[in-house]
Design a protein around this motif. Structure first.
Motif, short mmCIF file in Angstrom:
data_model
loop_
_atom_site.label_atom_id
_atom_site.label_comp_id
_atom_site.label_asym_id
_atom_site.label_seq_id
_atom_site.Cartn_x
_atom_site.Cartn_y
_atom_site.Cartn_z
N GLY A 180 27.55 7.86 -2.84
CA GLY A 180 27.30 8.84 -1.79
C GLY A 180 26.01 8.57 -1.03
N VAL A 181 24.97 8.23 -1.80
CA VAL A 181 23.68 7.93 -1.18
C VAL A 181 23.79 6.69 -0.30
N CYS A 182 24.49 5.66 -0.84
CA CYS A 182 24.66 4.42 -0.07
C CYS A 182 25.45 4.67 1.22
N PHE A 183 26.53 5.48 1.07
CA PHE A 183 27.33 5.79 2.25
C PHE A 183 26.51 6.55 3.30
N PHE A 184 25.74 7.53 2.82
CA PHE A 184 24.90 8.31 3.73
C PHE A 184 23.89 7.40 4.42
N PHE A 185 23.28 6.50 3.63
CA PHE A 185 22.26 5.61 4.18
C PHE A 185 22.86 4.65 5.20
N LEU A 186 24.04 4.08 4.85
CA LEU A 186 24.70 3.15 5.78
C LEU A 186 25.15 3.87 7.05
N SER A 187 25.64 5.11 6.86
CA SER A 187 26.05 5.90 8.02
C SER A 187 24.87 6.20 8.93
N PHE A 188 23.72 6.54 8.30
CA PHE A 188 22.52 6.81 9.08
C PHE A 188 22.09 5.57 9.86
N LEU A 189 22.13 4.39 9.19
CA LEU A 189 21.73 3.15 9.86
C LEU A 189 22.67 2.81 11.01
N PHE A 190 23.98 3.04 10.78
CA PHE A 190 24.95 2.75 11.84
C PHE A 190 24.72 3.66 13.05
N ASN A 191 24.53 4.96 12.79
CA ASN A 191 24.28 5.90 13.89
C ASN A 191 22.99 5.57 14.62
N LEU A 192 21.98 5.15 13.84
CA LEU A 192 20.70 4.79 14.45
C LEU A 192 20.87 3.55 15.32
N PHE A 193 21.61 2.56 14.81
CA PHE A 193 21.86 1.33 15.57
C PHE A 193 22.64 1.65 16.85
N THR A 194 23.62 2.55 16.72
CA THR A 194 24.41 2.94 17.90
C THR A 194 23.53 3.60 18.95
N LYS A 195 22.66 4.51 18.49
CA LYS A 195 21.81 5.24 19.44
C LYS A 195 20.75 4.33 20.07
N LEU A 196 20.18 3.44 19.25
CA LEU A 196 19.06 2.63 19.72
C LEU A 196 19.47 1.32 20.39
N TRP A 197 20.74 0.90 20.21
CA TRP A 197 21.12 -0.38 20.80
C TRP A 197 22.49 -0.36 21.48
N ARG A 198 23.54 -0.02 20.74
CA ARG A 198 24.89 -0.15 21.31
C ARG A 198 25.08 0.72 22.54
N THR A 199 24.70 2.00 22.44
CA THR A 199 24.90 2.92 23.58
C THR A 199 24.07 2.52 24.79
N PRO A 200 22.75 2.22 24.64
CA PRO A 200 21.99 1.78 25.82
C PRO A 200 22.55 0.53 26.48
N ILE A 201 22.98 -0.44 25.67
CA ILE A 201 23.53 -1.68 26.25
C ILE A 201 24.84 -1.39 26.98
N ARG A 202 25.66 -0.50 26.41
CA ARG A 202 26.93 -0.12 27.07
C ARG A 202 26.66 0.56 28.41
N ILE A 203 25.71 1.51 28.44
CA ILE A 203 25.38 2.22 29.68
C ILE A 203 24.78 1.26 30.70
N GLN A 204 23.91 0.38 30.24
CA GLN A 204 23.28 -0.59 31.15
C GLN A 204 24.34 -1.47 31.80
N SER A 205 25.31 -1.93 31.00
CA SER A 205 26.39 -2.77 31.52
C SER A 205 27.27 -1.99 32.49
N MET A 206 27.55 -0.74 32.14
CA MET A 206 28.39 0.12 33.00
C MET A 206 27.75 0.33 34.36
N MET A 207 26.43 0.60 34.39
CA MET A 207 25.75 0.87 35.66
C MET A 207 25.58 -0.40 36.47
#
Length: 517
Positions: A14-41
């Protein structure tokens, strides 16, 4: 495997899943989403400085601001835009009238085209609301009319509209005049030929707000003003700091502690002020007709749908203290600078004042007849607008002009960029030219409705704009009746953006008393 081992194993998973989920969400917020929006614009032709992991473009913005704010400028209106918001000036010239930049991982679309500005402000389906206020701004203004949205905003707006109705505004003029008389008396007693007009106007506007809105003197509200300004300093200090999602909230900084202490102090002071008014109301006909009185009446309203809470009342008081004080002291300061620099217009304004009022105080019926004065104020607000940037949020994916914008993007409307655009105002855009407004704002902007924004635009435009202009006309009229104004050789020209645009080193003005025969 025993029960304990199973429990430990499941917990570890459970702790590992929570930690991995947190890292994934953080990566999405800090990298994937900005790059997607930048490409879209970029696919839609919107360029801008490239997104940098975590910080976005904030380090570039801070470096540009640090370099510019440390160097006093030649006294020229042409320097205002590149000095106050150097990053916007640089990137508009590099990428065009609309571009994309990054406040950390948050996308900011900067819009300076009047047709798009008009579309944003006049949107009726709520697609471009004010963004959620940042934590320190909430401590300064609470959830008042400037920051709130929806039905609550509508109810608070009704109260403010009533407070600034033309008839109510006329009733405030005597208090405005009395406050200016206090200031002029101070100048006369001081005997000095040089004043810091910026500091004088901060005191004046504080006195006027205290008298007109809260039925008190500045000295009674000084503690509230001081605490509000201390929070404003904290806001400015943290303007471009980026917080790590989910982590920063767990760690309290010294500014967090200090701002919370100030917020509580402001709340206690306003509560004490309202209690005094409520106590006085027991032996009078009501709570009074000023702003505080209207708020108290709404707080004690029998109809629950119209009633406002104690917190609403406190937030509205904070908003009026800040907005009424900061914007008017800024506009008064820059208008006086322009009159001191352009003595031909100073003489024209004085002649108009003397022709209308003689050496008597301004009258409510004659204030609207100050046509030259009004032109000067409009031009001052164009060259030196108090609010230099207006934010909006994209509530949902929406079309703006030909652009498709993703939800939650922040839109910035840099007022300075619009007001200093030669494509809108002509090649003499940086020239102080009040005659632009001789036939009104529409004529001056060639009917570009989104080209003139000193008080915003549309339904969320500044409700206190008439209050501010009336206050400015009265103060300038009474000053011009008594003094000729010259810019002091000690003045250092460095406009900077704090809550509003302010002179970094004050405004030193030489006063020459007018001797009347």
């Amino acid at each position: 495997m025993g029960t304990l081992e199973v429990t430990i194993y499941v917990s570890s998973c459970g702790v590992c899943f929570f930690f991995l989920s947190f890292l994934f969400n953080l990566f999405t917020k800090l990298w994937r989403t900005p790059i997607r929006i930048q490409s879209m614009m970029r696919s839609q032709g919107i360029q801008g400085p490239a997104y940098k992991f975590y910080y976005g473009n904030t380090r570039e913005i801070i470096n540009m601001a640090t370099n510019d704010f440390s160097n006093p400028k030649k006294i020229s209106h042409q320097n205002v835009f590149p000095t106050v918001v150097p990053h916007i000036y640089s990137w508009v010239n590099l990428y065009g009238m609309s571009y994309l930049s990054w406040h950390g991982p948050e996308a900011h679309l900067v819009i300076t085209e009047p047709n798009l500005v008009k579309e944003i402000f006049n949107n009726k389906d709520g697609a471009f609301p004010k963004p959620e206020a940042e934590e320190y701004v909430k401590k300064l203004l609470g959830d008042g009319i400037v920051t709130t949205r929806g039905e609550k905003w509508f109810n608070l707006r009704k109260i403010s509209n009533h407070a600034f109705h033309a008839d109510c505004l006329k009733g405030m003029i005597s208090a405005m005049i009395a406050s200016v008389e206090m200031m002029l008396g101070r100048w006369k007693r001081g005997g000095d030929k040089e004043i810091d007009a910026f500091q004088e106007f901060k005191l004046l506007t504080s006195e006027i707000i205290s008298r007109t809105a809260f039925g008190s003197s500045y000295l009674e509200g000084q503690h509230i003003f001081d605490m509000l300004m201390s929070i404003a300093v904290i806001i400015n200090r943290n303007k471009y700091k980026i917080r790590i999602p989910g982590i920063s909230n767990l760690v309290r900084s010294a500014d967090d502690v200090e701002s919370e202490k100030l917020e509580n102090g402001i709340r206690d002071s306003i509560i004490n002020m309202t209690k005094r008014r409520e106590e006085a109301a027991k032996s009078s006909d009501g709570y009074g007709s000023d702003f505080l009185g209207l708020l108290l009446k709404a707080h004690h309203e029998d109809n629950s749908d119209s009633r406002i809470s104690v917190e609403d009342l406190i937030d509205e008081c904070k908003t009026f203290y800040v907005a009424g004080h900061e914007t008017t002291s800024s506009s008064l300061t820059w208008t006086l600078l322009l009159l001191a620099m352009h003595t031909d217009w100073q003489d024209k304004a004085r002649n108009e004042v003397i022709e209308l009022f003689g050496l008597q105080n301004p009258t409510p019926d004659d204030l609207p007849r100050l046509k030259i004065m009004h032109m000067i104020i409009n031009e001052a607000l164009r060259l030196y607008p108090p609010v230099v940037n207006i934010p909006r949020q994209v509530k949902r994916q929406v079309r703006l002009g030909k652009l498709m914008l993703p939800e939650n993007m922040i839109i910035e409307i840099p007022v300075l960029a619009v007001h200093h655009n030669p494509q809108i105002w002509g090649e003499d855009v940086h020239v102080f030219k009040p005659e632009r407004f001789a036939e009104g704002v529409a004529k001056a902007t060639n009917n570009n409705i989104g080209a003139y924004l000193p008080f915003g635009l549309g339904p969320r435009g500044c409700v206190g704009s008439n209050f501010a202009v009336t206050e400015t006309k009265i103060a300038l009229s009474m000053i011009l009746q008594h003094y000729e104004l010259r810019l002091s050789p000690t003045y250092v020209h460095l406009p900077v953006p704090l809550l509003t645009m302010c002179p970094q080193y004050g405004l030193q003005i030489m006063l020459q008393p007018l001797h009347r025969g």
